[in-house]
Design a protein around this motif. Structure first.
Motif, PDB file in Angstrom:
ATOM      1  N   ASP B 198       0.812  -1.225   0.000  1.00  0.00           N
ATOM      2  CA  ASP B 198       0.000   0.000   0.000  1.00  0.00           C
ATOM      3  C   ASP B 198       0.842   1.270   0.000  1.00  0.00           C
ATOM      4  OD1 ASP B 198      -2.249  -1.566   0.102  1.00  0.00           O
ATOM      5  OD2 ASP B 198      -2.219  -1.640   2.303  1.00  0.00           O
ATOM      6  N   LYS B 199       2.113   1.152   0.368  1.00  0.00           N
ATOM      7  CA  LYS B 199       2.966   2.348   0.424  1.00  0.00           C
ATOM      8  C   LYS B 199       4.258   2.046  -0.328  1.00  0.00           C
ATOM      9  CE  LYS B 199       3.258   5.008   4.240  1.00  0.00           C
ATOM     10  NZ  LYS B 199       3.409   5.405   5.670  1.00  0.00           N
ATOM     11  N   GLN B 200       4.201   2.208  -1.629  1.00  0.00           N
ATOM     12  CA  GLN B 200       5.385   1.914  -2.433  1.00  0.00           C
ATOM     13  C   GLN B 200       5.871   3.166  -3.154  1.00  0.00           C
ATOM     14  OE1 GLN B 200       4.414  -1.302  -5.102  1.00  0.00           O
ATOM     15  NE2 GLN B 200       5.137  -2.835  -3.629  1.00  0.00           N
ATOM     16  N   VAL B 201       7.172   3.339  -3.155  1.00  0.00           N
ATOM     17  CA  VAL B 201       7.750   4.413  -3.965  1.00  0.00           C
ATOM     18  C   VAL B 201       8.830   3.831  -4.870  1.00  0.00           C
ATOM     19  CG1 VAL B 201       7.271   6.326  -2.391  1.00  0.00           C
ATOM     20  CG2 VAL B 201       9.413   5.053  -2.141  1.00  0.00           C
ATOM     21  N   ALA B 202       8.882   4.325  -6.106  1.00  0.00           N
ATOM     22  CA  ALA B 202       9.924   3.900  -7.042  1.00  0.00           C
ATOM     23  C   ALA B 202      10.994   4.983  -7.057  1.00  0.00           C
ATOM     24  CB  ALA B 202       9.330   3.721  -8.435  1.00  0.00           C
ATOM     25  N   TYR B 203      12.210   4.614  -6.735  1.00  0.00           N
ATOM     26  CA  TYR B 203      13.286   5.607  -6.598  1.00  0.00           C
ATOM     27  C   TYR B 203      13.987   5.823  -7.934  1.00  0.00           C
ATOM     28  CZ  TYR B 203      17.606   7.783  -4.849  1.00  0.00           C
ATOM     29  OH  TYR B 203      18.667   8.620  -4.650  1.00  0.00           O
ATOM     30  N   PHE B 204      13.956   7.092  -8.396  1.00  0.00           N
ATOM     31  CA  PHE B 204      14.769   7.463  -9.554  1.00  0.00           C
ATOM     32  C   PHE B 204      16.053   8.076  -9.006  1.00  0.00           C
ATOM     33  CE2 PHE B 204      16.280   9.976 -13.092  1.00  0.00           C
ATOM     34  CZ  PHE B 204      16.122   9.083 -14.141  1.00  0.00           C
ATOM     35  N   HIS B 205      17.092   7.265  -8.922  1.00  0.00           N
ATOM     36  CA  HIS B 205      18.331   7.744  -8.281  1.00  0.00           C
ATOM     37  C   HIS B 205      19.143   8.645  -9.194  1.00  0.00           C
ATOM     38  CE1 HIS B 205      20.068   4.510 -10.630  1.00  0.00           C
ATOM     39  NE2 HIS B 205      19.366   3.606  -9.968  1.00  0.00           N
ATOM     40  N   GLY B 206      18.941   8.496 -10.505  1.00  0.00           N
ATOM     41  CA  GLY B 206      19.760   9.288 -11.425  1.00  0.00           C
ATOM     42  C   GLY B 206      21.182   8.767 -11.455  1.00  0.00           C
ATOM     43  N   CYS B 207      22.021   9.378 -12.281  1.00  0.00           N
ATOM     44  CA  CYS B 207      23.383   8.875 -12.466  1.00  0.00           C
ATOM     45  C   CYS B 207      24.275   9.191 -11.280  1.00  0.00           C
ATOM     46  CB  CYS B 207      24.005   9.491 -13.719  1.00  0.00           C
ATOM     47  SG  CYS B 207      22.955   9.315 -15.152  1.00  0.00           S
ATOM     48  N   TYR B 208      24.099  10.384 -10.732  1.00  0.00           N
ATOM     49  CA  TYR B 208      25.088  10.830  -9.763  1.00  0.00           C
ATOM     50  C   TYR B 208      24.982  10.080  -8.435  1.00  0.00           C
ATOM     51  CZ  TYR B 208      28.859  13.905  -8.636  1.00  0.00           C
ATOM     52  OH  TYR B 208      30.103  14.382  -8.334  1.00  0.00           O
ATOM     53  N   SER B 209      23.758   9.831  -7.983  1.00  0.00           N
ATOM     54  CA  SER B 209      23.599   9.069  -6.739  1.00  0.00           C
ATOM     55  C   SER B 209      24.015   7.627  -6.926  1.00  0.00           C
ATOM     56  CB  SER B 209      22.148   9.102  -6.264  1.00  0.00           C
ATOM     57  OG  SER B 209      21.804  10.387  -5.884  1.00  0.00           O
ATOM     58  N   ASN B 210      23.970   7.164  -8.159  1.00  0.00           N
ATOM     59  CA  ASN B 210      24.369   5.786  -8.417  1.00  0.00           C
ATOM     60  C   ASN B 210      25.889   5.640  -8.478  1.00  0.00           C
ATOM     61  OD1 ASN B 210      23.933   3.030  -8.978  1.00  0.00           O
ATOM     62  ND2 ASN B 210      24.221   3.424 -11.168  1.00  0.00           N
ATOM     63  N   TYR B 211      26.531   6.521  -9.218  1.00  0.00           N
ATOM     64  CA  TYR B 211      27.972   6.338  -9.454  1.00  0.00           C
ATOM     65  C   TYR B 211      28.869   7.143  -8.520  1.00  0.00           C
ATOM     66  CZ  TYR B 211      26.423   4.158 -13.788  1.00  0.00           C
ATOM     67  OH  TYR B 211      25.818   3.337 -14.702  1.00  0.00           O
ATOM     68  N   ASN B 212      28.366   8.233  -7.981  1.00  0.00           N
ATOM     69  CA  ASN B 212      29.248   9.107  -7.215  1.00  0.00           C
ATOM     70  C   ASN B 212      28.821   9.269  -5.754  1.00  0.00           C
ATOM     71  OD1 ASN B 212      29.098  10.175 -10.264  1.00  0.00           O
ATOM     72  ND2 ASN B 212      31.187  10.389  -9.515  1.00  0.00           N
ATOM     73  N   THR B 213      27.695   9.956  -5.513  1.00  0.00           N
ATOM     74  CA  THR B 213      27.272  10.180  -4.127  1.00  0.00           C
ATOM     75  C   THR B 213      26.265   9.113  -3.692  1.00  0.00           C
ATOM     76  OG1 THR B 213      25.637  11.713  -4.985  1.00  0.00           O
ATOM     77  CG2 THR B 213      27.658  12.677  -4.106  1.00  0.00           C
ATOM     78  N   VAL B 214      26.768   7.921  -3.542  1.00  0.00           N
ATOM     79  CA  VAL B 214      25.923   6.775  -3.198  1.00  0.00           C
ATOM     80  C   VAL B 214      25.222   6.978  -1.853  1.00  0.00           C
ATOM     81  CG1 VAL B 214      26.031   4.309  -2.681  1.00  0.00           C
ATOM     82  CG2 VAL B 214      27.371   5.252  -4.561  1.00  0.00           C
ATOM     83  N   GLU B 215      25.870   7.744  -0.973  1.00  0.00           N
ATOM     84  CA  GLU B 215      25.290   7.952   0.366  1.00  0.00           C
ATOM     85  C   GLU B 215      23.943   8.672   0.305  1.00  0.00           C
ATOM     86  OE1 GLU B 215      28.526  11.058  -0.392  1.00  0.00           O
ATOM     87  OE2 GLU B 215      28.152   8.956  -0.825  1.00  0.00           O
ATOM     88  N   VAL B 216      23.725   9.494  -0.751  1.00  0.00           N
ATOM     89  CA  VAL B 216      22.437  10.169  -0.905  1.00  0.00           C
ATOM     90  C   VAL B 216      21.345   9.137  -1.200  1.00  0.00           C
ATOM     91  CG1 VAL B 216      21.102  11.806  -2.314  1.00  0.00           C
ATOM     92  CG2 VAL B 216      23.471  12.340  -1.687  1.00  0.00           C
TER      93      VAL B 216
END
Lengths: 432, 434
Positions: B198-216
């Motif tokens: 009932d409470k789902q969110v799909a995360y669009f992390h984009g390139c930078y959160s994936n490859y560089n600022t993973v902590e975000v």
């Protein structure tokens, strides 16, 4: 829902900002919702209360003239005390960057067309330009600015019988510019005192400008510039020029883009921030939810998604025809688009205007009619909603451009709307 | 058309046809921007809000790039002016315009046309812009061997060659690749720790959160799980932001088609889409529907949120913040231009000033000047730093010595100009709530 306040103000111009400041003077939580840049960006930055009653002579003392206004004028409805409250709140918000509060009388300031304008408050940057001052004046213009001509301005002032000698000189602004360069470029250069090439040397823009003007000062004891002497550091720019030139320096408000208006917008935003007002900028209010005659929430269009913002009290400060708080259509519609408040108008659009350009234009009176609590009235003269108040350009019933009362009406209606909203929100909280 | 009296020789049939959108644009792929151009009453709000025009004498400004150039193009044989490449796509003109003229849409289409028809595809400028636009491709290679890539990129000779050959300013430090990407972490973690249909969110992390600022990305997951959300991480490509800014509309469309399809599936299953980068959410919400006619593009726009925005509307995040406390720290917050356009520029400051231990100051409404790939071009570097000067100055005068912003390239610029460490609001939210 998570977004809830005591008071929500819709509109981020002069009226909306002042209404929010008024409402926030206490415990009430206040949110200002504003869509795009406000009409302050085109405004002169002068705060007029009442400049003219008829076309002839300017009003000397607006407070003495109020009794001559018709009963349905916003000033007559709000009362003199409200005008004073509005001005006091403004004075508090802008501090010593504005002058004029020492007297009830209007000051007379030169405009960039060379007219003399009666006004109640004026930026400190314009102070040395007072037309009642008898010191001789030099007006500086720049070849790069097509809409401002110093010689014409000086001739017009002269023709208006000002009590001093006035000369105009057109110079090139130091440095290299395109023929149609924007005033923002000049302002930025002065603001950061950027190096420019002048007379074969590289020097700060302020020094270069002073050097260019100095040979023309002659007997003048004050020098007027178009109002682009810096943006964030305008007092420093003026002080540097005054020191170099040895005379007072002042700014003359221009048409858009208007730095005095933009600076006022910045100051009001800082004041709102200091007062703890929440600001939601960038998305429009498009609708509302009501229970009977009580508005419960306004609906914000957040890039296609409708998000409700709840509150106890609402203030409509969306502006007039230019600010888009009032919309008109060729089919004869004149409407207030959010709450569909009643706006008296003819259904025949050919009745909206007078053939004389400077005649008594019916469209200039468009706007909501209000009760003494600034609540918009329906066609039967009853409040549209119990908890909706209006302030500023959306309020009609007079022609503020002709009578030079636009800012004063904004401050006055904002003061009453803000006070009432604050008091009523507090009362509701106690009773709940 | 105006309702003024028409000249007597006026022929209603031909004149009306002349202005029919179908006639102006033979292909339905193009959009009719005429009503937008006609809404402009030349109030100059866009020009005075344009950070490039303020510092660059040669840039004619958004009013020219938008409605005026659009009109010039209609009836005369006029090419797109090359100054369109100096527009940084900060989109401040959109935010400024009181008449809702679709300025950035006009700029994006004009830039696309300029690159398609006038930029030499074998030129170093084109190759560099293409490379910068397709950062994701570059990053996906680099992050296969992150340590080697970081080492090579950190070499003086790399920087020298970058400047000389590619036109990448040697002043800039290339961002480091994370040794483990967000998606690798996500996979290793075994996906979401919360299961809640009932409470789902799909995360669009984009390139930078994936490859560089993973902590975000990690912070986003943990914060949303704290509020009971099941986080999904669908397959995704670049949002297209750098491609719009470089006029690479075909590349952007290719990426958008995947994103619309994959995120659309999640939406169909009841999830809302969350982005942590405000330029990514901007692309999905505004640029996609303005530029691409893809099935489901409107639906994606309506279901996409910035992370903090979503929580403000759906959860009592104010209350949660009020009851929390973190180690004392003062932040200098910069609102990215693209956050401003979504009405999000005040939310971090207004939220965190109620958080015990935190002092947060808005460093003003100036643009950081980097505008994604813009500040990564040698010929734009000086302009980029001139624009940023005001923000650097305000940051240095702010109490905080840690910066905060939602945008990864604004963060680069803030760090580049002040040396401050820069945090994302989600990282602070994680510290406060998780």
């Amino acid at each position: 829902m998570a977004i809830r306040e005591d008071v929500i103000v819709i509109g981020g111009g002069l009226a909306g900002s002042m209404a929010a400041l008024e409402a926030a003077d206490g415990d009430a939580s206040v949110r200002l919702i504003t869509h795009k840049k406000s009409t302050l960006r085109h405004a002169s930055g002068l705060i007029d209360v009442l400049g003219y009653l008829d076309e002839e002579e300017p009003v000397a003392d607006p407070f003495a003239a109020i009794s001559e206004l018709p009963d349905d004028h916003p000033y007559s409805i709000a009362g003199e005390a409200a005008i004073r409250d509005g001005l006091a709140r403004f004075d508090e918000a802008v501090g010593d960057t504005y002058l004029g509060s020492h007297t009830d009388s209007n000051a007379l300031l030169p405009t960039f067309g060379g007219a003399v304008k009666p006004t109640a408050r004026y930026p400190a940057a314009a102070a040395a330009g007072l037309a009642s001052d008898s010191r001789d004046m030099l007006i500086v213009g720049f070849e790069e600015l097509t809409e401002y001509n110093a010689g014409m301005l000086a001739d017009h002032l002269d023709a208006a019988d000002v009590p001093f000698d006035v000369e105009g000189v057109e110079l090139n602004f130091p440095g290299e510019y395109a023929h149609d360069s924007r005033v923002t470029r000049f302002a930025k250069r002065l603001d950061i005192n950027e190096d420019v090439d002048h007379d074969g040397q590289t020097m700060g823009a302020r020094q270069a400008l002073a050097d260019a003007v100095a040979p023309h000062v002659g007997d003048a004891e004050r020098v007027g510039f178009p109002a682009f002497l810096g943006d964030d550091h305008t007092a420093d720019v003026r002080a540097d020029l005054e020191r170099e030139l040895g005379v007072d320096v002042f700014e003359i408000p221009m048409g858009p883009p208007s730095f005095p208006g933009m600076r006022l917008a910045d100051q009001l935003k800082d004041a709102l921030d200091d007062a703890g007002v929440h600001i939601s900028a960038g998305n429009p209010v498009i609708n509302y939810e009501a229970d009977g005659d009580e508005i419960e929430a306004v609906i914000v269009d957040s890039k296609g998604r409708e998000v409700p913002y709840h509150a106890e009290e609402f203030i409509l400060a969306t502006g007039g025809l230019v600010g888009k708080g009032i919309d008109s259509d060729r089919d004869g519609t004149v409407e207030e688009p959010i709450f569909d408040c009643h706006i008296p108008h003819s259904d025949d659009r050919y009745d909206w205007f007078d053939e004389e350009a400077f005649g008594n234009q019916p469209f200039a009176h468009f706007g909501v009619r209000i009760d003494e609590g600034m609540r918009p009235l329906d066609a039967d003269g009853e409040p549209e909603f119990a908890n909706l108040r209006a302030a500023g350009g959306v309020v009609g019933g007079t022609d503020p451009v002709t009578e030079k009362s636009q800012s004063g009406i904004s401050l006055t209606t904002a003061a009453v709307a803000g006070q009432r909203a604050r008091e009523r929100a507090a009362k509701r909280e106690v009773s709940q | 058309m105006s309702d003024a009296q028409q000249p007597s020789e006026f022929d209603a049939t031909t004149a009306v046809d002349e202005y029919e959108p179908v006639d102006v644009f033979p292909s339905s792929e193009d959009m009719d921007l005429r009503p937008g151009a006609d809404n402009c009453y030349k109030c100059t709000s866009c020009d005075t809000s344009c950070p490039v025009a303020e510092v660059n004498e040669d840039f004619p400004g958004p009013k020219f790039q938008g409605p005026e150039q659009w009109r010039l193009k209609r009836h005369e044989d006029v090419d797109i002016d090359d100054s369109i490449m100096s527009c940084s796509n900060c989109m401040r003109c959109d935010d400024a315009c009181p008449s809702s003229v679709p300025l950035s849409q006009m700029h994006n289409t004009a830039r696309g046309e300029y690159v398609e028809e006038h930029l030499d595809k074998r030129s170093m400028e084109y190759l560099r812009n293409r490379m910068l636009s397709n950062y994701r491709t570059l990053a996906s290679i680099g992050s296969k061997v992150p340590r080697l890539a970081n080492f090579v990129m950190g070499l003086g000779v790399t920087s020298y060659l970058g400047e000389k050959i590619m036109g990448i300013p040697s002043e800039r430090d290339v961002p480091e690749f994370a040794t483990e990407t967000f998606r690798q972490w996500w996979k290793k973690r075994g996906g979401s720790k919360v299961s809640n249909p009932d409470k789902q969110v799909a995360y669009f992390h984009g390139c930078y959160s994936n490859y560089n600022t993973v902590e975000v990305g990690k912070a986003m997951v943990r914060v949303f799980e704290e509020f009971g959300y099941e986080v999904l991480v669908p397959k995704q490509q670049c949002s297209g932001t750098p491609m719009f800014a470089n006029g690479m509309l075909k590349d952007a469309r290719r990426e958008a088609e995947v994103n619309v399809r994959e995120l659309g599936e999640a939406i169909d299953n009841g999830a809302e889409v969350i982005a942590s980068c405000t330029s990514c959410s901007m692309a999905l919400r505004q640029e996609y529907p303005e530029l691409f006619d893809i099935d489901g593009v409107e639906e994606l726009s309506e279901h996409t949120w910035e992370a903090l925005e979503f929580l403000r509307v759906h959860e009592d995040i104010g209350q949660a913040i009020n009851e929390s406390e973190v180690d004392p720290q003062a932040f200098a917050y910069h609102a990215p231009c693209h956050a401003r356009n979504q009405g999000l520029d005040r939310q971090a400051v207004e939220l965190f000033r109620d958080l015990d231990g935190v002092t947060i100051e808005d460093v003003g409404d100036s643009c950081s000047g980097i505008s994604g790939t813009y500040g990564w071009k040698s010929e734009k570097y000086e302009t980029s730093m001139k624009i940023g000067a005001e923000m650097f100055d305000h940051m240095e005068h702010a109490e905080g010595d840690v910066g905060m912003t939602e945008c990864p390239t604004c963060a680069m610029q803030m760090n580049h100009g002040t040396g401050y460490e820069i945090r994302h609001p989600l990282e602070l939210l994680e510290r406060a709530l998780v």
